[in-house]
Design a protein around this motif. Structure first.
Motif, PDB file in Angstrom:
ATOM      1  N   PRO A   1       0.821  -1.216   0.000  1.00  0.00           N
ATOM      2  CA  PRO A   1       0.000   0.000   0.000  1.00  0.00           C
ATOM      3  C   PRO A   1       0.852   1.262   0.000  1.00  0.00           C
ATOM      4  N   MET A   2       0.607   2.138  -0.961  1.00  0.00           N
ATOM      5  CA  MET A   2       1.381   3.367  -1.069  1.00  0.00           C
ATOM      6  C   MET A   2       1.207   4.253   0.162  1.00  0.00           C
ATOM      7  N   SER A   3       0.059   4.097   0.834  1.00  0.00           N
ATOM      8  CA  SER A   3      -0.187   4.909   2.031  1.00  0.00           C
ATOM      9  C   SER A   3       0.800   4.584   3.146  1.00  0.00           C
ATOM     10  N   ASP A   4       1.392   3.388   3.105  1.00  0.00           N
ATOM     11  CA  ASP A   4       2.392   3.004   4.110  1.00  0.00           C
ATOM     12  C   ASP A   4       3.802   3.440   3.725  1.00  0.00           C
ATOM     13  N   MET A   5       4.002   3.770   2.441  1.00  0.00           N
ATOM     14  CA  MET A   5       5.364   3.950   1.935  1.00  0.00           C
ATOM     15  C   MET A   5       5.691   5.375   1.532  1.00  0.00           C
ATOM     16  N   TRP A   6       4.769   6.317   1.673  1.00  0.00           N
ATOM     17  CA  TRP A   6       5.006   7.671   1.153  1.00  0.00           C
ATOM     18  C   TRP A   6       6.253   8.306   1.763  1.00  0.00           C
ATOM     19  N   TRP A   7       6.440   8.107   3.068  1.00  0.00           N
ATOM     20  CA  TRP A   7       7.573   8.728   3.756  1.00  0.00           C
ATOM     21  C   TRP A   7       8.898   8.115   3.308  1.00  0.00           C
ATOM     22  N   TYR A   8       8.891   6.822   3.003  1.00  0.00           N
ATOM     23  CA  TYR A   8      10.090   6.132   2.528  1.00  0.00           C
ATOM     24  C   TYR A   8      10.439   6.609   1.119  1.00  0.00           C
ATOM     25  N   LEU A   9       9.417   6.743   0.271  1.00  0.00           N
ATOM     26  CA  LEU A   9       9.644   7.226  -1.086  1.00  0.00           C
ATOM     27  C   LEU A   9      10.107   8.680  -1.097  1.00  0.00           C
TER      28      LEU A   9
END
Length: 467
Positions: free
Chosen positions: A414-422
């Protein structure tokens, strides 16, 4: 009882100032003797070695002496004398004895040998045995060596969260953290769990890795490492898996995968050499009782250059072994995730040394590993050890925003979990690499034990969360 400052047994056994008054405190391992004299073996946990206390029975209260049984806790004043027996230089001629804690006759750790399986059932008492005293002293030394190694090289110890909203590995086998009433779980209009009612307002889990947060720190502090507990809800009862275990995860800005490989080899050799230099008595005990080739194997690993081999080269070796008649339980083909039996064959049979394997197929590795130019493999690296298989796994990390975003999407994360990493790939991205060392895997290798449950004080496994 005269007040004399306590001396730890590890220090007492090094002394030669015979005739000095001393005090020791510890637990009775054995008591033997005659009607006139008793010999008590006392241990306080500071060393694998006991100190012998010689007791002239005529000078002591008979009722007190009856309380000195295996497992009892004593404080002993006496004179340090030169030992006439073999194995140690000093012993104590007792002048005063105080029983600090009597031991019930149901005490399960009697002089006879006990199986490791039985000792797991009494994990609250097993640290008192010679075996687990040795293991846990080595465990301490390895933790200290890890911190010292990184501190001396300018790394910063970074604390990553145990409670997380993301799955670093994409494995999905995580322990959920919730304050919801499980007897009356709040649901939304679609009948799904309403996490807005939960403590964090979203679904959260215990972490499987501190790596993702560690990457953020490396792009600010340069060189960092995490060292803490991690959790996997994998329903596995093998001798190599725990539900709660410790991970060491360095992350270094500006390191490519070759730098990463050099760091991993240097680091693990340092830890093993530290054990040889600082835990020799405990290692000798474990070699004598559990693993006859332990010290030689440790010395061999420190003294040899690890073999570098690509995954493709490794698969070719394994396929040739199969063609020559070698039987593996799991199939071998390009694209397969290598099993422990494959890794150990490469290390123990073919190359006869630790192997650092690189350039794995992207399909069997994590989304964050940097793609090679061929588009099929990634710049991952695993360190493979004798008896263990994989002991370290790492990679150079993907730094391109669009490539990483596609990998996240391809892995259905889920992109909602990864936005900060990206985000870090948009704001001053840099080459960086890191790896993870399973602390208990390292301890398995260094102690020569065969079951990972025996190198952690209180193992957490399926259907087992006692103590």
């Amino acid at each position: 009882m005269e007040r004399i400052g306590r001396t730890k047994i590890v220090d007492l056994l090094k002394r030669a100032d015979f005739g000095a008054k001393v005090n020791i405190k510890g637990w009775v391992r054995t008591r033997r003797g005659s009607k006139k004299v008793s010999f008590i073996a006392l241990n306080d946990g500071s060393t694998i070695n006991n100190v012998q206390v010689v007791v002239d029975l005529a000078g002591f209260d008979e009722e007190m002496l009856k309380k000195i049984t295996t497992g009892a806790c004593l404080s002993v004043n006496g004179i340090l004398v030169e030992s006439m027996g073999q194995g140690q230089n000093a012993e104590i001629q007792a002048s005063e004895i105080e029983v600090l804690g009597v031991c019930d006759n149901t005490y399960p750790l009697q002089k006879k040998g006990h199986t490791l399986e039985f000792l797991r059932e009494i994990a609250h008492l097993r640290p008192r045995t010679n075996t687990f005293g040795a293991i846990f002293r080595i465990r301490h030394n390895m933790a200290y060596a890890i911190h010292k190694y990184f501190h001396d090289r300018g790394f910063f110890y970074f604390h990553t969260p145990l409670i997380t909203g993301s799955d670093a590995e994409g494995a999905g086998e995580m322990f959920q953290v919730t304050t919801l009433d499980l007897d009356n779980v709040a649901k939304d209009e679609n009948g799904k769990v309403d996490y807005k009612e939960d403590f964090f307002g979203k679904e959260t889990n215990l972490t499987v890795s501190g790596q993702l947060e560690g990457e953020l720190a490396a792009t600010a502090l340069g060189s960092i490492y995490t060292f803490g507990p991690t959790f996997r809800a994998e329903n596995s009862n093998t001798p190599r898996h725990l539900a709660e275990f410790w991970m060491v995860e360095p992350e270094v800005a500006f390191n490519d995968n070759n730098d990463n490989i050099e760091l991993a080899e240097d680091f693990i050799k340092y830890c093993i050499q530290w054990a040889l230099d600082n835990c020799l008595d405990d290692l000798k005990f474990l070699e004598e009782h559990f693993d006859k080739g332990l010290l030689e194997r440790l010395q061999n690993v420190v003294g040899v250059e690890f073999k570098r081999a690509t995954y493709t080269e490794g698969v070719k070796v394994l396929e040739e072994a199969v063609a020559a008649g070698h039987k593996f339980e799991f199939p071998v083909y390009w694209g397969a995730d290598l099993a422990s039996e494959h890794e150990r064959y490469l290390v123990e049979v073919h190359y006869k040394r630790p192997v650092i394997m690189t350039d794995y197929p992207k399909e069997i590795k994590a989304f964050y590993m940097k793609l090679n130019e061929d588009g099929k493999t990634v710049r991952g690296m695993d360190v493979l050890f004798p008896k263990i298989g994989e002991i370290i796994g790492g990679s150079e990390r993907e730094t391109d925003y669009e490539t990483l975003k596609k990998r996240v999407e391809d892995n259905n994360i889920p992109m909602s979990d990864m936005w900060w990493y990206l985000d870090t790939r948009k704001y001053g991205s840099c080459p960086h690499s890191g790896f993870g060392l399973g602390f208990e895997r390292l301890l398995l290798f260094i102690t020569g034990m065969s079951n990972i449950r025996d190198v952690i004080p209180f193992p957490r496994t399926p259907n087992n969360a006692d103590f």
